[in-house]
Design a protein around this motif. Structure first.
Motif, PDB file in Angstrom:
ATOM      1  N   SER A  13       0.801  -1.233   0.000  1.00  0.00           N
ATOM      2  CA  SER A  13       0.000   0.000   0.000  1.00  0.00           C
ATOM      3  C   SER A  13       0.831   1.280   0.000  1.00  0.00           C
ATOM      4  O   SER A  13       0.260   2.358  -0.048  1.00  0.00           O
ATOM      5  CB  SER A  13      -0.965  -0.004   1.198  1.00  0.00           C
ATOM      6  N   SER A  14       2.169   1.195   0.037  1.00  0.00           N
ATOM      7  CA  SER A  14       2.979   2.422   0.046  1.00  0.00           C
ATOM      8  C   SER A  14       3.597   2.639  -1.332  1.00  0.00           C
ATOM      9  O   SER A  14       3.672   1.715  -2.135  1.00  0.00           O
ATOM     10  CB  SER A  14       4.155   2.308   1.018  1.00  0.00           C
ATOM     11  N   SER A  15       4.084   3.871  -1.530  1.00  0.00           N
ATOM     12  CA  SER A  15       4.878   4.124  -2.737  1.00  0.00           C
ATOM     13  C   SER A  15       6.174   3.322  -2.623  1.00  0.00           C
ATOM     14  O   SER A  15       6.579   2.921  -1.527  1.00  0.00           O
ATOM     15  CB  SER A  15       5.215   5.606  -2.856  1.00  0.00           C
ATOM     16  N   GLU A  16       6.831   3.126  -3.742  1.00  0.00           N
ATOM     17  CA  GLU A  16       8.093   2.389  -3.765  1.00  0.00           C
ATOM     18  C   GLU A  16       9.109   3.035  -2.813  1.00  0.00           C
ATOM     19  O   GLU A  16       9.786   2.365  -2.047  1.00  0.00           O
ATOM     20  CB  GLU A  16       8.611   2.364  -5.215  1.00  0.00           C
ATOM     21  N   GLU A  17       9.171   4.374  -2.859  1.00  0.00           N
ATOM     22  CA  GLU A  17      10.155   5.083  -2.037  1.00  0.00           C
ATOM     23  C   GLU A  17       9.822   4.960  -0.548  1.00  0.00           C
ATOM     24  O   GLU A  17      10.696   4.696   0.282  1.00  0.00           O
ATOM     25  CB  GLU A  17      10.189   6.559  -2.456  1.00  0.00           C
ATOM     26  N   ALA A  18       8.540   5.130  -0.219  1.00  0.00           N
ATOM     27  CA  ALA A  18       8.136   5.038   1.197  1.00  0.00           C
ATOM     28  C   ALA A  18       8.394   3.625   1.723  1.00  0.00           C
ATOM     29  O   ALA A  18       8.850   3.444   2.860  1.00  0.00           O
ATOM     30  CB  ALA A  18       6.661   5.400   1.339  1.00  0.00           C
ATOM     31  N   TYR A  19       8.118   2.627   0.870  1.00  0.00           N
ATOM     32  CA  TYR A  19       8.354   1.236   1.283  1.00  0.00           C
ATOM     33  C   TYR A  19       9.836   1.014   1.584  1.00  0.00           C
ATOM     34  O   TYR A  19      10.210   0.434   2.603  1.00  0.00           O
ATOM     35  CB  TYR A  19       7.878   0.267   0.196  1.00  0.00           C
ATOM     36  N   GLN A  20      10.696   1.505   0.675  1.00  0.00           N
ATOM     37  CA  GLN A  20      12.130   1.283   0.851  1.00  0.00           C
ATOM     38  C   GLN A  20      12.653   2.002   2.087  1.00  0.00           C
ATOM     39  O   GLN A  20      13.496   1.475   2.819  1.00  0.00           O
ATOM     40  CB  GLN A  20      12.872   1.737  -0.417  1.00  0.00           C
ATOM     41  N   GLN A  21      12.115   3.215   2.342  1.00  0.00           N
ATOM     42  CA  GLN A  21      12.531   3.936   3.561  1.00  0.00           C
ATOM     43  C   GLN A  21      12.133   3.143   4.803  1.00  0.00           C
ATOM     44  O   GLN A  21      12.912   2.994   5.745  1.00  0.00           O
ATOM     45  CB  GLN A  21      11.843   5.299   3.614  1.00  0.00           C
ATOM     46  N   PHE A  22      10.920   2.594   4.771  1.00  0.00           N
ATOM     47  CA  PHE A  22      10.412   1.835   5.919  1.00  0.00           C
ATOM     48  C   PHE A  22      11.270   0.594   6.160  1.00  0.00           C
ATOM     49  O   PHE A  22      11.710   0.322   7.285  1.00  0.00           O
ATOM     50  CB  PHE A  22       8.947   1.457   5.653  1.00  0.00           C
ATOM     51  N   THR A  23      11.536  -0.166   5.086  1.00  0.00           N
ATOM     52  CA  THR A  23      12.293  -1.412   5.300  1.00  0.00           C
ATOM     53  C   THR A  23      13.772  -1.121   5.575  1.00  0.00           C
ATOM     54  O   THR A  23      14.402  -1.852   6.346  1.00  0.00           O
ATOM     55  CB  THR A  23      12.160  -2.378   4.098  1.00  0.00           C
ATOM     56  N   ASP A  24      14.321  -0.038   4.999  1.00  0.00           N
ATOM     57  CA  ASP A  24      15.702   0.323   5.357  1.00  0.00           C
ATOM     58  C   ASP A  24      15.795   0.603   6.850  1.00  0.00           C
ATOM     59  O   ASP A  24      16.792   0.258   7.499  1.00  0.00           O
ATOM     60  CB  ASP A  24      16.159   1.567   4.579  1.00  0.00           C
ATOM     61  N   SER A  25      14.746   1.220   7.386  1.00  0.00           N
ATOM     62  CA  SER A  25      14.779   1.551   8.819  1.00  0.00           C
ATOM     63  C   SER A  25      14.782   0.270   9.657  1.00  0.00           C
ATOM     64  O   SER A  25      15.294   0.257  10.767  1.00  0.00           O
ATOM     65  CB  SER A  25      13.605   2.459   9.197  1.00  0.00           C
TER      66      SER A  25
END
Ligand code: NAP
Length: 278
Positions: free
Chosen positions: A259-271
């Motif tokens: 449900s997130s944008s590609e960028e938001a998803y990557q920021q979340f999983t990087d965290s």
């Protein structure tokens, strides 16, 4: 007439529990495994038939299907459950180790499915249930090879679903999260000992090990029961749904993925996955 399910990899874990669950629900169960001396986890049941099936051996696949049909007359549902995880750094894994991972998790499921489809076509019905993983929906660090095998399983399932829908045959995908109470983690440990250690990755491995330890604490206590219920639900719900993600532990990451944008998803999983390494 009672329905019949054929399950692969029933020597332990989800496969053994699913075999008992279907049998308790009154189904005929063809409980298959590559070494039938491991068939110790079954409750006594006249409707449970144990037979050998190694997903890497096409002759054993055909014999198990034939023996199951001879015993019960018909097979209604196939559960492609047999599988294992090769975890570790991609660069450390040999070509052969990667091929073995795909031989079981992908080509094994394909070969069992190919062998049963003529029977399902003849009956104009059937359900193919593929046990994937949360790692079939998202890539985890140190699980790139396992994830790639489960992504392949899911991509194949998704495309196959359209082909088989026209014949009255359904395809379902189960995505469990972590389930420490199966034999999975022991086997991961065994497979990983064959990987070569590359010292440049040691700081990453140490941090990622800690991250996995903290993730393990969020595993559902009743993961096996939830996964088995989802397998049974997918066999019986008679709807068009493809994916079932029954455990809570991976829901935040799956929701972010879907449900997130590609960028938001990557920021979340990087965290979660890599911040500690930066
Ligand atoms: P498990 O207890 O280790 O069971 C795996 C089963 O697969 C065993 O019966 C094993 O048989 C069988 N198997 C392996 N290679 C095979 C082959 N060549 N032919 C036939 N059977 C073979 O682990 P599990 O957790 O129940 O795993 C079942 C499925 O769930 C796997 O597809 C796994 O990827 C998936 N999954 C597990 C988890 C988890 O955390 N537990 C999470 C997500 C997805 P042997 O005893 O002969 O090795």
């Amino acid at each position: 007439m009672n329905k019949t399910v054929l399950i692969t990899g029933t020597s332990s874990g989800f496969g053994a529990s699913a075999a008992n669950y279907f049998a308790e629900k009154g189904w005929n169960v063809i409980a298959t495994m590559r070494d039938t001396s491991k068939a110790t986890g079954f409750k006594n049941s006249t409707n449970l038939f144990i037979t050998k099936l190694d997903v890497e051996d096409t002759a054993s696949i055909q014999s198990a299907i034939d023996a199951g049909i001879e015993r019960f007359g018909k097979i209604d549902v196939l559960v492609n459950n047999a599988g294992y995880g090769l975890f570790g750094i991609f660069e450390s894994a040999s070509r052969e180790a990667i091929q073995n991972q795909f031989a079981v998790n992908v080509f094994g499921a394909m070969d069992v499915t190919r062998a049963i489809l003529p029977h399902f076509r003849e009956n104009k019905s059937g359900v193919v249930i593929n046990v994937s993983s949360g790692a079939g929906a998202i890539g985890f660090p140190m699980a790139s090879i396992y994830s790639s095998s489960k992504f392949a399983l899911e991509g194949w399932s998704e495309g196959l679903r359209y082909e088989l829908a026209s014949l009255g045959i359904k395809v379902k995908v189960i995505e469990p999260g972590g389930a420490p109470k199966t034999g999975f983690l022991n086997r991961v440990g065994g497979e990983s000992t064959g990987l070569q250690l590359i010292s440049d990755y040691v700081p990453f491995l140490e941090q990622t090990g800690k991250m996995f330890q903290s993730m393990a604490l969020t595993s559902d206590e009743d993961a096996v029961e939830k996964v088995v219920s989802a397998i049974y639900e997918s066999a019986t719900d008679d709807n068009a749904r493809l994916r079932y993600s029954p455990t809570q532990d991976i829901q935040p990451i799956l929701n972010a993925r879907r449900s997130s944008s590609e960028e938001a998803y990557q920021q979340f999983t990087d965290s979660i996955f890599t911040q500690a390494n930066n």
